[in-house]
Design a protein around this motif. Structure first.
Motif, PDB file in Angstrom:
ATOM      1  N   MET A   1      -2.795 -16.564 -27.970  1.00  0.00           N
ATOM      2  CA  MET A   1      -2.003 -15.749 -28.865  1.00  0.00           C
ATOM      3  C   MET A   1      -1.625 -16.536 -30.113  1.00  0.00           C
ATOM      4  O   MET A   1      -1.598 -15.982 -31.200  1.00  0.00           O
ATOM      5  N   GLU A   2      -1.362 -17.809 -29.902  1.00  0.00           N
ATOM      6  CA  GLU A   2      -0.978 -18.663 -31.027  1.00  0.00           C
ATOM      7  C   GLU A   2      -2.150 -18.838 -31.999  1.00  0.00           C
ATOM      8  O   GLU A   2      -1.958 -18.877 -33.211  1.00  0.00           O
ATOM      9  N   SER A   6      -2.213 -17.867 -36.002  1.00  0.00           N
ATOM     10  CA  SER A   6      -2.583 -18.810 -37.064  1.00  0.00           C
ATOM     11  C   SER A   6      -3.760 -18.270 -37.882  1.00  0.00           C
ATOM     12  O   SER A   6      -3.805 -18.432 -39.098  1.00  0.00           O
ATOM     13  N   ALA A   7      -4.714 -17.611 -37.235  1.00  0.00           N
ATOM     14  CA  ALA A   7      -5.840 -17.008 -37.958  1.00  0.00           C
ATOM     15  C   ALA A   7      -5.351 -15.878 -38.853  1.00  0.00           C
ATOM     16  O   ALA A   7      -5.790 -15.735 -40.006  1.00  0.00           O
ATOM     17  N   LEU A   8      -4.419 -15.089 -38.361  1.00  0.00           N
ATOM     18  CA  LEU A   8      -3.847 -14.004 -39.141  1.00  0.00           C
ATOM     19  C   LEU A   8      -3.078 -14.545 -40.341  1.00  0.00           C
ATOM     20  O   LEU A   8      -3.195 -14.018 -41.463  1.00  0.00           O
ATOM     21  N   ASN A   9      -2.301 -15.613 -40.139  1.00  0.00           N
ATOM     22  CA  ASN A   9      -1.567 -16.229 -41.244  1.00  0.00           C
ATOM     23  C   ASN A   9      -2.516 -16.809 -42.286  1.00  0.00           C
ATOM     24  O   ASN A   9      -2.286 -16.697 -43.495  1.00  0.00           O
ATOM     25  N   HIS A  11      -5.535 -15.794 -42.901  1.00  0.00           N
ATOM     26  CA  HIS A  11      -6.125 -14.645 -43.601  1.00  0.00           C
ATOM     27  C   HIS A  11      -5.146 -14.063 -44.617  1.00  0.00           C
ATOM     28  O   HIS A  11      -5.535 -13.725 -45.737  1.00  0.00           O
ATOM     29  N   MET A  12      -3.899 -13.948 -44.239  1.00  0.00           N
ATOM     30  CA  MET A  12      -2.878 -13.416 -45.154  1.00  0.00           C
ATOM     31  C   MET A  12      -2.701 -14.338 -46.361  1.00  0.00           C
ATOM     32  O   MET A  12      -2.534 -13.860 -47.485  1.00  0.00           O
ATOM     33  N   ASP A  13      -2.734 -15.652 -46.143  1.00  0.00           N
ATOM     34  CA  ASP A  13      -2.627 -16.590 -47.257  1.00  0.00           C
ATOM     35  C   ASP A  13      -3.814 -16.454 -48.203  1.00  0.00           C
ATOM     36  O   ASP A  13      -3.657 -16.490 -49.428  1.00  0.00           O
ATOM     37  N   GLN A  14      -4.994 -16.301 -47.638  1.00  0.00           N
ATOM     38  CA  GLN A  14      -6.184 -16.126 -48.461  1.00  0.00           C
ATOM     39  C   GLN A  14      -6.095 -14.840 -49.267  1.00  0.00           C
ATOM     40  O   GLN A  14      -6.435 -14.814 -50.456  1.00  0.00           O
ATOM     41  N   MET A  15      -5.647 -13.760 -48.664  1.00  0.00           N
ATOM     42  CA  MET A  15      -5.492 -12.495 -49.371  1.00  0.00           C
ATOM     43  C   MET A  15      -4.432 -12.603 -50.462  1.00  0.00           C
ATOM     44  O   MET A  15      -4.606 -12.064 -51.554  1.00  0.00           O
TER      45      MET A  15
END
Length: 163
Positions: A1-2, A6-9, A11-15
């Motif tokens: 889950m962690e 981290s992958a979602l974060n 991706h959000m930073d890249q966006m």
């Protein structure tokens, strides 16, 4: 889950970075494009005789297009000639790039053909679009005339059956 978090974060930073870059470009507006366009036109010696002839040719072709707007057959010939000129622009650019010393003060004919696209193909495409719009208006007028004639004919036939 962690790992998913981290992958979602990431991706959000890249966006967020992409959105920030896009808004920075939008804030700068059209100024860079305008500066490139002005630089392009300042790099050209507009007093060269062949450029004056080229511009005169396009003006004469535009006037011929506007004056012959009622003659659809002639306009179709102009349309095909204009599109043929655009089609042959790459070959023309190659030929002119090899022979520019005989008629020009500097070599305007780059391998990508930007100069010829702007000063040869661009005006020809504008003229072709004018002819196309004129043809569409003429066709609409013709369809209206045809429909009116059809309605008159139906009215005559209906009156003939009543008698």
């Amino acid at each position: 889950m962690e790992e998913l978090q981290s992958a979602l974060n990431a991706h959000m930073d890249q966006m967020a970075d992409l959105v920030e870059k896009l808004t920075a470009e939008l804030r700068s507006g059209l100024n860079p494009a305008y500066e490139n366009l002005v630089g392009f036109f300042h790099a050209i010696d507009w007093k060269e005789p062949w450029l004056i002839c080229l511009l005169s040719f396009h003006v004469a072709l535009l006037l011929l297009t506007l004056l012959s707007r009622k003659n659809i057959n002639f306009q179709m010939c102009l349309f095909l000639l204009a599109l043929g000129g655009v089609y042959l622009a790459e070959r023309l650019n190659s030929f002119l790039a090899g022979n520019w010393k005989s008629f020009a003060g500097q070599n305007y004919f780059d391998p990508r053909g930007l100069f010829l696209s702007v000063l040869w193909s661009g005006p020809l495409l504008v003229i072709a679009i004018i002819i196309l719009v004129n043809t569409l208006f003429s066709l609409c007028y013709l369809i209206v005339r045809w429909k009116r004639a059809e309605l008159r004919h139906r009215t005559r036939v209906a009156r003939g059956k009543e008698d």
